[in-house]
Enzyme design. Structure first.
Site, mmCIF file in Angstrom:
data_model
loop_
_atom_site.group_PDB
_atom_site.id
_atom_site.type_symbol
_atom_site.label_atom_id
_atom_site.label_comp_id
_atom_site.label_asym_id
_atom_site.label_seq_id
_atom_site.Cartn_x
_atom_site.Cartn_y
_atom_site.Cartn_z
ATOM 1 N N ASN A 7 0.971 -1.161 0.094
ATOM 2 C CA ASN A 7 -0.070 -0.085 0.196
ATOM 3 C C ASN A 7 0.953 1.203 -0.142
ATOM 4 O OD1 ASN A 7 -1.753 1.962 0.476
ATOM 5 N ND2 ASN A 7 -2.840 1.192 2.242
ATOM 6 N N ARG A 90 -2.657 -1.994 -3.516
ATOM 7 C CA ARG A 90 -3.995 -1.315 -2.996
ATOM 8 C C ARG A 90 -4.029 0.069 -3.755
ATOM 9 N NH1 ARG A 90 -5.249 3.554 0.664
ATOM 10 N NH2 ARG A 90 -7.386 3.440 0.395
ATOM 11 N N HIS A 179 -13.219 3.225 0.506
ATOM 12 C CA HIS A 179 -12.905 2.190 1.469
ATOM 13 C C HIS A 179 -13.890 0.918 0.980
ATOM 14 C CE1 HIS A 179 -12.963 5.694 4.618
ATOM 15 N NE2 HIS A 179 -11.879 5.245 4.426
ATOM 16 N N ARG A 238 -12.021 16.337 7.354
ATOM 17 C CA ARG A 238 -13.082 16.511 6.213
ATOM 18 C C ARG A 238 -14.408 16.860 6.616
ATOM 19 N NH1 ARG A 238 -11.414 11.243 3.592
ATOM 20 N NH2 ARG A 238 -9.489 11.510 2.588
ATOM 21 N N GLU A 383 -8.179 -4.957 5.374
ATOM 22 C CA GLU A 383 -8.208 -4.508 3.988
ATOM 23 C C GLU A 383 -6.998 -5.545 3.384
ATOM 24 O OE1 GLU A 383 -8.592 -0.412 5.472
ATOM 25 O OE2 GLU A 383 -9.192 -0.168 3.299
#
Ligand code: ADP
Length: 395
Positions: A7, A90, A179, A238, A383
């Site tokens: 990743n 990823r 996600h 955010r 993940e």
């Protein structure tokens, strides 16, 4: 069979080496400060961690170092790089074309390069990480796993924005969702726990970034993140969803450029923006507990928005069989879980306070209330394992 999962971020490269036969992680680590100076932390189960500060001018230097470490007589876990059967990468964005995990060849690479405009933050480093790994391991297959691909099943009315249709056709402006690998993993686990592959599931991935997804029959039908990860619930920094005119009003009133406005929405809003304390949920809760009203407000806004989406997805699916909490906040924040589930008994959702309060870190828990119609689970996300599984399936 051993699968390496990579990743790559702009200044980092995380890795995990899986032994898929045994279902174990042989080693994992993180290269940081790539392009600055360099640092690596390398972990193996029940062995002492290794850390060092080698020079990492680029991703290639970092992955080269990782491969030497994995085969090192003292710190390694394999005899030679040849034992690595494939590498899973990823990617946050697979655009409209990469709708499922895929072996990456020149054609896929060219497509990923053509869509970096959709994904300017994560796209370039992920591509650079992939190229570095391919250069170091040219003889194995490299597989891309895309966060967006779980959302290739969204119905058109869920992914098309009510804007002039040409903006979708010509500029590819649509809901992509993010996600996805995490939601796919925890929704799959919830299906297993329920013993029902057709279950209606709402998964709440609440970390520093946060998104909520509705899944029916193993397929995503809606999700809170949109064209970018900016949409949906408020996050660490955010804003989440806003009246779009707020954005143009801010630009005019505050004299901000598009870049400055994006920075405000992405890096200075959410928990940090409202509380003025921190983007980290623990800090914000601590401040709220000490009487900081803005910190308390930030948490109440988060809970309100998560609840609102659970209700929306209940309506979209005509029911919920399971509600799942995952990621840093979802897995660890008992108080937030209780607050989100409070007042949802009309939807058949409630939480057993005692079980919720004692769910051990890192474990799956069924925290459902005694008379709840829907199960509520805490499921740690994974993940990397999902990426390794997809990679194995393709090689
Ligand atoms: P990322 O999106 O960076 O992967 P994580 O999934 O690691 O984020 O989640 C980070 C968030 O989880 C932070 O806001 C952190 O405060 C929160 N978190 C971690 N542990 C706890 C806890 N025990 N209680 C509340 N929040 C927690």
């Amino acid at each position: 069979m051993k699968i390496l999962v990579v990743n790559a971020g702009s200044s980092s490269l995380k890795y995990q080496l899986f032994d898929m036969g045994k279902g174990t992680v042989l080693a994992k680590g993180n290269c940081e400060r790539i392009g600055i100076d360099g640092r690596i932390t390398h972990k193996r189960p029940s062995k002492e961690d290794f850390s060092a500060s080698p020079a990492f001018p680029d991703h290639r230097a970092a992955i080269g170092y990782v491969l030497r470490l994995l085969t090192d007589p003292t710190y390694g876990v394999i005899g030679s790089v040849g034992e690595i059967a494939a590498v899973g990468h990823r990617f946050a964005h697979g655009g409209e074309r990469l709708r499922e995990s895929a072996v990456l060849g020149d054609e896929e690479l060219a497509y990923l390069e053509s869509i970096v405009g959709l994904n300017p933050l994560h796209g370039p480093p992920a591509i650079s990480g992939f190229k570095a790994c391919r250069a170091e391991m040219p003889s194995v297959k490299h597989v891309g796993v895309f966060d967006t691909s779980y959302y290739s099943s969204l119905p058109d009315y869920a992914y098309i924005y009510p804007l002039p249709y040409e903006l979708y056709e010509e500029k590819k402006i649509r809901r992509y969702g993010f996600h996805g690998t995490s939601h796919r993993y925890v929704a799959g686990k919830a299906q297993e726990l329920l013993g029902d592959p057709n279950a209606k599931i709402v998964t709440c991935h609440l970390g520093n970034g946060a998104s909520i997804t509705a899944t029916v029959n193993g397929k995503a039908v809606d999700t809170s993140m949109g064209f970018t990860p900016q949409d949906g619930v408020p996050m660490g920094t955010r804003s989440g969803a806003l009246d779009p005119t707020v954005v143009t009003y801010i630009m005019r009133e505050c004299g901000l450029t598009a870049e400055e406005t994006e920075k405000l929405l992405n890096e200075k809003s959410g928990l940090l923006g409202v509380s003025g304390v921190s983007s980290d949920c623990r800090d914000v809760e601590e401040a709220a507990a000490k009487g900081n009203m803005r910190a308390s407000l930030a948490m109440r806004i988060l809970v309100h928005n998560v609840k609102k989406l659970i209700g929306a997805y209940y309506a979209e699916m005509n029911g919920i069989d399971a509600l799942v909490f995952t990621a840093g906040i979802g897995e660890n924040d008992r108080a937030l879980r209780a607050e989100v589930c409070g007042g949802l008994s009309a939807l058949g959702i409630s939480v057993d306070e005692a079980v919720n309060a004692t769910c051990p870190r890192g474990e799956i828990c069924d925290i459902s209330g005694k008379n709840a119609r829907a199960r509520t689970f805490v499921i740690p996300t994974n993940e990397e394992y999902m990426i390794a599984r997809d990679t194995l399936a393709l090689v």
